[in-house]
Design a protein around this motif. Structure first.
Motif, PDB file in Angstrom:
ATOM      1  N   UNK A  95     -59.330  -9.790  51.082  1.00 51.66           N
ATOM      2  CA  UNK A  95     -60.431  -9.308  51.924  1.00 51.66           C
ATOM      3  C   UNK A  95     -60.787  -7.870  51.581  1.00 51.66           C
ATOM      4  N   UNK A  96     -59.771  -7.034  51.385  1.00 47.58           N
ATOM      5  CA  UNK A  96     -60.012  -5.629  51.036  1.00 47.58           C
ATOM      6  C   UNK A  96     -60.700  -5.534  49.676  1.00 47.58           C
ATOM      7  N   UNK A 100     -64.586  -3.969  48.572  1.00 47.63           N
ATOM      8  CA  UNK A 100     -64.425  -2.719  47.832  1.00 47.63           C
ATOM      9  C   UNK A 100     -65.743  -1.991  47.616  1.00 47.63           C
ATOM     10  N   UNK A 101     -66.844  -2.737  47.488  1.00 42.99           N
ATOM     11  CA  UNK A 101     -68.140  -2.072  47.305  1.00 42.99           C
ATOM     12  C   UNK A 101     -68.505  -1.254  48.535  1.00 42.99           C
ATOM     13  N   UNK A 102     -68.097  -1.733  49.714  1.00 44.02           N
ATOM     14  CA  UNK A 102     -68.365  -0.972  50.931  1.00 44.02           C
ATOM     15  C   UNK A 102     -67.637   0.360  50.897  1.00 44.02           C
ATOM     16  N   UNK A 103     -66.410   0.362  50.373  1.00 42.29           N
ATOM     17  CA  UNK A 103     -65.664   1.611  50.247  1.00 42.29           C
ATOM     18  C   UNK A 103     -66.395   2.582  49.348  1.00 42.29           C
ATOM     19  N   UNK A 104     -66.925   2.068  48.238  1.00 46.05           N
ATOM     20  CA  UNK A 104     -67.695   2.935  47.339  1.00 46.05           C
ATOM     21  C   UNK A 104     -68.977   3.409  47.998  1.00 46.05           C
ATOM     22  N   UNK A 182     -73.926  -5.538  63.650  1.00 44.56           N
ATOM     23  CA  UNK A 182     -73.919  -6.913  63.158  1.00 44.56           C
ATOM     24  C   UNK A 182     -72.548  -7.333  62.641  1.00 44.56           C
ATOM     25  N   UNK A 183     -71.814  -6.421  62.027  1.00 54.71           N
ATOM     26  CA  UNK A 183     -70.502  -6.793  61.504  1.00 54.71           C
ATOM     27  C   UNK A 183     -69.538  -7.161  62.626  1.00 54.71           C
ATOM     28  N   UNK A 208     -71.755  -9.613  51.099  1.00 58.63           N
ATOM     29  CA  UNK A 208     -70.342  -9.529  50.727  1.00 58.63           C
ATOM     30  C   UNK A 208     -69.416  -9.064  51.859  1.00 58.63           C
ATOM     31  N   UNK A 209     -69.834  -8.163  52.811  1.00 59.37           N
ATOM     32  CA  UNK A 209     -68.915  -7.850  53.914  1.00 59.37           C
ATOM     33  C   UNK A 209     -68.558  -9.085  54.753  1.00 59.37           C
TER      34      UNK A 209
END
Length: 465
Positions: A95-96, A100-104, A182-183, A208-209
């Motif tokens: 899941x992490x 990963x794109x969200x972290x970036x 929304x998340x 992707x999230x």
């Protein structure tokens, strides 16, 4: 080498890369950098250690070879070694990795953020509406500091229901549950309606999230091919028969990442197939409030009977407010409200009162008109520049912030993202949005039209495509 020569040879000191590796290895093994910690970006690490970027790249590659860190798509290197020998459960690690794109995206180190999912603050909270985000001279009632109903601030829920009515969806406040965006709404739906091992359908490419949340819930994802005018009906029907999924998560307007919107015949076909195979549809609808010409949505046609609609103010007003809602049948709302009470007690009463005032005084609608004008103008300019460069987008009819650039044969989306990062350009690679990394649609990049006005981005495309 003989012992004499070995003694006579001058001792070689550690290289700069070895020095960096030794320091980071010490921090990782001691627990100072616990599992999941993200290493500094190449540029920031070079500045911190006062070495070249190439030295940092070599050091990070050595740490990865030693299985102390791992490269995550779009977000650099993350610590994976646990000093006590424990490791994250596999589904948590997956899941992490998906997210990963969200972290970036949260990293502020990029100069050009064309792959970002959000608009720039100047389009939302730093626009004229910013002056309404504070409430000088306005007092709050004493009860505003209380928890209130788990359903959310009732006057705001009534406003949301009224706005849905203007969008031809028959709704009342009992059809609405407010959330922390929304998340949070998607998380509540997943927890309430799915168990580990269940099959669900998702757009391919898609959000992707959401994929990360489903992986965390140990739910099996099945991608449905996304066409420019909505889900591919033949693919949907075949997988309804073979997979027997419980839910279908999809976006009808301003699809993320392709930008396309569902056509009316496709929407009818999706609802017909869902009804036949007892499938519940979760329609993520972040752009519903925009005054766009497209009105075809599954919730409108279905009237919330078999569709659960997820809305948010993050994409239109401010990502920092973290406020959204779920619109569904009253029985589903009641079940979701119980879960919300168990997990977060309630959403933010202060934020919901602020939103209620912005809507009631007309500020929100005036802001939406300006925002839509900006989106239309920016989208036209981006489309023109991409066509002049000879590049193809997946959908010419876009609503919202996104366009999806298809990459030529032989060009890797991940390599393009890595090359962009070296030049301070944040690029969202298409494979991150796909369950099946081998699908042809994975070879693309998402472009946020609100952030694609820098000529350096188009120069980068000219040099790399």
């Amino acid at each position: 080498m003989c012992l004499r020569n070995a003694i006579a040879a001058p001792a070689r000191g550690p290289t700069l890369a070895e020095t960096v590796v030794a320091k980071l290895r010490e921090d990782i093994v001691s627990g100072a950098l616990p599992p999941g910690s993200r290493l500094l970006s190449i540029r920031k690490a070079a500045e911190a250690f006062q070495v070249s970027k190439n030295t940092i790249v070599e050091a990070y590659d050595r740490l990865a070879a030693a299985e102390l860190v791992a490269a995550r798509k779009g977000s650099g290197f993350v610590v994976v070694f646990a000093p006590d020998g424990t490791q994250r459960p596999k589904h948590v690690t997956e899941a992490v990795d998906i997210a990963s794109l969200l972290s970036a995206q949260l990293d502020q180190d990029f100069q050009i953020r064309v792959g970002d999912g959000r608009p720039p603050p100047s389009w939302t909270e730093q626009s004229e509406i910013r002056r309404h985000l504070a409430s000088p001279g306005r007092s709050l009632l004493a009860e505003s500091d209380a928890y209130g109903s788990a359903l959310g601030f009732q006057p705001l829920r009534q406003q949301i229901a009224s706005r849905l009515g203007a969008q031809h969806i028959d709704a009342r406040d009992e059809n609405i549950l407010t959330t922390f965006g929304a998340n949070h709404a998607l998380d509540l739906i997943i927890r309430s309606m799915l168990v580990a091992g269940d099959a669900v359908l998702v757009d391919e490419p898609g959000y992707y999230p959401l994929f990360a949340k489903l992986a965390l819930a140990q739910v099996r994802m099945v991608g449905i091919r996304r066409n420019p005018d909505g889900p591919d009906i033949a693919d949907l029907t075949a997988k309804l028969i073979s997979e027997r999924p419980k839910l279908f998560f999809t976006q009808s307007l301003g699809h993320n990442p392709t930008g396309g919107s569902i056509a009316l015949p496709v929407a009818h076909a999706v609802l017909t197939a869902a009804l036949r195979y007892n499938l519940v549809i979760v329609e993520d609808d972040p752009f519903a409030d925009l005054p766009s010409p497209s009105i075809h949505r599954l919730a409108t046609l279905d009237q919330l009977n078999n569709v659960i609609s997820v809305g948010t103010f993050a994409k239109t007003l401010s990502a920092s407010l973290r406020s959204g809602f779920i619109a569904a049948r009253p029985d589903r709302i009641a079940a979701l409200a119980e879960l919300k009470m168990l997990t977060t007690v309630n959403s933010s009463g202060h934020i919901e009162r602020l939103l209620h005032r912005l809507i009631a005084e007309g500020h929100y609608d005036r802001h939406l008109k300006r925002l839509w004008q900006r989106i239309e103008s920016a989208s036209s300019k981006v489309q023109e520049k991409l066509h002049l460069g000879g590049w193809a987008t997946y959908s010419d009819q876009t609503t919202g912030y996104y366009q999806y650039l298809l990459l030529p044969e032989g060009v890797s989306d991940l390599d393009l993202a890595r090359d962009g990062a070296k030049e301070g350009i944040f690029i969202a690679p298409g494979s991150v949005f796909c369950v099946d990394k081998q699908t042809p649609l994975a070879r693309g990049i998402r472009i946020n039209v609100s952030r694609a006005d820098d000529p350096r981005f188009y120069d980068f495309l000219l040099r790399n495509l």
